[in-house]
Design a protein around this motif. Structure first.
Motif, short mmCIF file in Angstrom:
data_model
loop_
_atom_site.label_atom_id
_atom_site.label_comp_id
_atom_site.label_asym_id
_atom_site.label_seq_id
_atom_site.Cartn_x
_atom_site.Cartn_y
_atom_site.Cartn_z
N GLY A 180 0.82 -1.20 0.00
CA GLY A 180 0.00 0.00 0.00
C GLY A 180 0.86 1.25 0.00
O GLY A 180 2.08 1.20 0.14
N GLY A 181 0.19 2.38 -0.17
CA GLY A 181 0.91 3.64 -0.18
C GLY A 181 0.03 4.78 -0.65
O GLY A 181 -1.18 4.63 -0.78
N LEU A 182 0.68 5.89 -0.91
CA LEU A 182 0.00 7.09 -1.40
C LEU A 182 0.32 7.26 -2.88
O LEU A 182 1.49 7.22 -3.28
CB LEU A 182 0.49 8.31 -0.61
N VAL A 183 -0.71 7.44 -3.67
CA VAL A 183 -0.53 7.58 -5.11
C VAL A 183 -1.54 8.59 -5.63
O VAL A 183 -2.62 8.76 -5.05
CB VAL A 183 -0.69 6.21 -5.81
N GLN A 184 -1.19 9.25 -6.72
CA GLN A 184 -2.12 10.19 -7.33
C GLN A 184 -3.16 9.45 -8.16
O GLN A 184 -2.92 8.32 -8.63
CB GLN A 184 -1.37 11.18 -8.22
N GLN B 222 -11.79 -1.62 3.17
CA GLN B 222 -12.69 -0.91 4.05
C GLN B 222 -12.28 0.55 4.11
O GLN B 222 -11.17 0.88 4.56
CB GLN B 222 -12.69 -1.51 5.45
N ALA B 223 -13.17 1.39 3.63
CA ALA B 223 -12.95 2.84 3.68
C ALA B 223 -13.51 3.38 4.98
O ALA B 223 -14.41 2.77 5.59
CB ALA B 223 -13.62 3.50 2.48
N ASP C 1 -10.97 4.61 -4.38
CA ASP C 1 -10.29 3.36 -4.05
C ASP C 1 -9.54 3.46 -2.72
O ASP C 1 -9.01 2.46 -2.23
CB ASP C 1 -9.28 2.99 -5.14
N THR C 2 -9.50 4.65 -2.15
CA THR C 2 -8.83 4.84 -0.86
C THR C 2 -9.49 4.00 0.22
O THR C 2 -10.70 4.07 0.42
CB THR C 2 -8.87 6.33 -0.46
N ALA C 3 -8.70 3.17 0.86
CA ALA C 3 -9.22 2.25 1.88
C ALA C 3 -8.05 1.47 2.47
O ALA C 3 -6.93 1.51 1.95
CB ALA C 3 -10.22 1.28 1.26
N VAL C 4 -8.35 0.75 3.53
CA VAL C 4 -7.43 -0.26 4.02
C VAL C 4 -7.78 -1.56 3.30
O VAL C 4 -8.94 -1.97 3.29
CB VAL C 4 -7.53 -0.44 5.54
N TYR C 5 -6.78 -2.17 2.70
CA TYR C 5 -6.98 -3.40 1.94
C TYR C 5 -6.50 -4.60 2.77
O TYR C 5 -5.40 -4.58 3.33
CB TYR C 5 -6.23 -3.34 0.61
#
Length: 117
Positions: free
Chosen positions: A8-12, A38-39, A89-93
């Protein structure tokens, strides 16, 4: 005996990430492996899954055409390639492995995916 999720990470928005789900202490033969997410403020939802027996895959409508699930049985690892990422799509996967044949059921710890607009 555990599942380890990573990647995971931060992406544009429009970018890509590849998540990995590695089995430790067991192999993924005879397992179905799924990714959930889960968002904040939302229920956990299924994203994709794959059968290690026949390779059949499933995708939710929200990710179909953008995400690809694949497995490497030799490495006991399942991947989720996520392309054309969107802020939603931001969430914990989380990854999950389940087998009715060998009777195992495991959850991995979550990996945070954040997509900025």
């Amino acid at each position: 005996v555990q599942l380890q999720a990573s990647g995971g990470g931060l992406v544009q928005a429009g970018g890509s990430l590849r998540l990995s789900c590695a089995a430790s202490g067991f192999n993924l033969d005879y397992y179905g492996i799924a990714w959930f997410r889960q968002a904040p403020g939302k229920e956990r939802e299924g994203v994709s899954c794959i059968s290690s027996i026949n390779g059949i895959t499933y995708y939710s409508d929200s990710v179909k055409g953008r995400f690809t699930i694949s497995g490497d049985n030799g490495k006991s690892t399942v991947y989720l390639q996520m392309n054309t990422l969107k802020p939603e799509d931001t969430a914990v996967y989380y990854c999950f492995a389940d087998s009715a044949i060998v009777g195992g059921r495991f959850w991995g710890q979550g990996t945070q995916v954040t997509v900025s607009s």
